[in-house]
Scaffold this motif. Sequence first.
Motif, PDB file in Angstrom:
ATOM      1  N   GLN A  34       7.222  -4.239  -0.925  1.00 54.18           N
ATOM      2  CA  GLN A  34       5.216  -3.631  -0.466  1.00 54.18           C
ATOM      3  C   GLN A  34       4.408  -2.503  -1.007  1.00 54.18           C
ATOM      4  OE1 GLN A  34       7.751  -3.872   0.888  1.00 54.18           O
ATOM      5  NE2 GLN A  34       7.421  -5.166   2.820  1.00 54.18           N
TER       6      GLN A  34
ATOM      7  N   MET B   1      -4.192  -6.110   3.534  1.00 45.89           N
ATOM      8  CA  MET B   1      -4.545  -3.858   3.201  1.00 45.89           C
ATOM      9  C   MET B   1      -3.824  -3.366   2.406  1.00 45.89           C
ATOM     10  SD  MET B   1      -6.919  -3.872   6.866  1.00 45.89           S
ATOM     11  CE  MET B   1      -5.756  -3.840   7.772  1.00 45.89           C
ATOM     12  N   GLU B  49       0.878  -1.879   0.755  1.00 43.51           N
ATOM     13  CA  GLU B  49       0.042  -3.325   1.053  1.00 43.51           C
ATOM     14  C   GLU B  49       0.819  -3.681   2.321  1.00 43.51           C
ATOM     15  OE1 GLU B  49      -2.530  -5.246  -0.845  1.00 43.51           O
ATOM     16  OE2 GLU B  49      -2.123  -6.212   1.203  1.00 43.51           O
ATOM     17  N   ALA B  50       0.408  -3.738   3.178  1.00 38.39           N
ATOM     18  CA  ALA B  50       0.828  -4.543   4.750  1.00 38.39           C
ATOM     19  C   ALA B  50      -0.212  -5.066   5.712  1.00 38.39           C
ATOM     20  CB  ALA B  50       1.115  -3.357   6.012  1.00 38.39           C
ATOM     21  N   SER B  51      -0.474  -5.299   6.728  1.00 41.06           N
ATOM     22  CA  SER B  51      -1.278  -6.552   7.718  1.00 41.06           C
ATOM     23  C   SER B  51      -1.823  -5.408   8.470  1.00 41.06           C
ATOM     24  CB  SER B  51      -0.497  -7.639   8.036  1.00 41.06           C
ATOM     25  OG  SER B  51       0.625  -6.769   8.758  1.00 41.06           O
ATOM     26  N   GLY B  52      -1.107  -4.094   8.701  1.00 38.46           N
ATOM     27  CA  GLY B  52      -1.632  -2.754   9.524  1.00 38.46           C
ATOM     28  C   GLY B  52      -1.300  -2.099   9.689  1.00 38.46           C
ATOM     29  N   GLU B  55       2.505  -2.078  10.412  1.00 41.74           N
ATOM     30  CA  GLU B  55       3.633  -2.651   9.554  1.00 41.74           C
ATOM     31  C   GLU B  55       3.493  -1.313   8.383  1.00 41.74           C
ATOM     32  OE1 GLU B  55       2.706  -6.462   7.656  1.00 41.74           O
ATOM     33  OE2 GLU B  55       4.191  -5.852   6.372  1.00 41.74           O
ATOM     34  N   ALA B  56       2.689  -0.023   7.803  1.00 41.63           N
ATOM     35  CA  ALA B  56       2.460   0.321   7.057  1.00 41.63           C
ATOM     36  C   ALA B  56       3.338   1.542   7.304  1.00 41.63           C
ATOM     37  CB  ALA B  56       1.140   0.558   6.493  1.00 41.63           C
TER      38      ALA B  56
END
Lengths: 81, 81
Positions: A34, B1, B49-52, B55-56
């Motif tokens: 990621q 995102m 790249e993460a959903s929020g 998570e990042a």
Amino acid sequence: MMFTARINVMPLRELLDPQGKAVAGALERLGIGQVREVRIGKHMILKIEASGPQEARQIAEVACTRLLANPVMEYFEIALD
Amino acid sequence: MMFTARINVMPLRELLDPQGKAVAGALERLGIGQVREVRIGKHMILKIEASGPQEARQIAEVACTRLLANPVMEYFEIALD
């Protein structure tokens, strides 16, 4: 008075950063894909004796210009605590 | 995102930092003796790249723990843009 300057010296955005590329590849091999891009520079914490924040920032700028950063390949940013 | 994590990896405060000491000496010889102490580490900018943001940050922490920082000699701090 004593001030703390936190300085980042980074490779210019237009330049390749092979160290960052290598780390991005290693992260992917570790299963942390990621992380899409890595850029690597230096972080320096300076304790500066000055009469005020303006003078402290000026001293930090002189230190960057004269020694800490190579303007051909790097840019710097200064944050004063 | 896509998120940007700015990571500092620094030598532990209890440890000597010979590179920082050398730079402090060089600054003094350049006439910038107002700089009393220098500590030098790494600054890394990661695109993640993460959903929020949570998570990042987690991904950045895993990257630091597994590859970017050596806990025997270094600590890390993460700031998420």
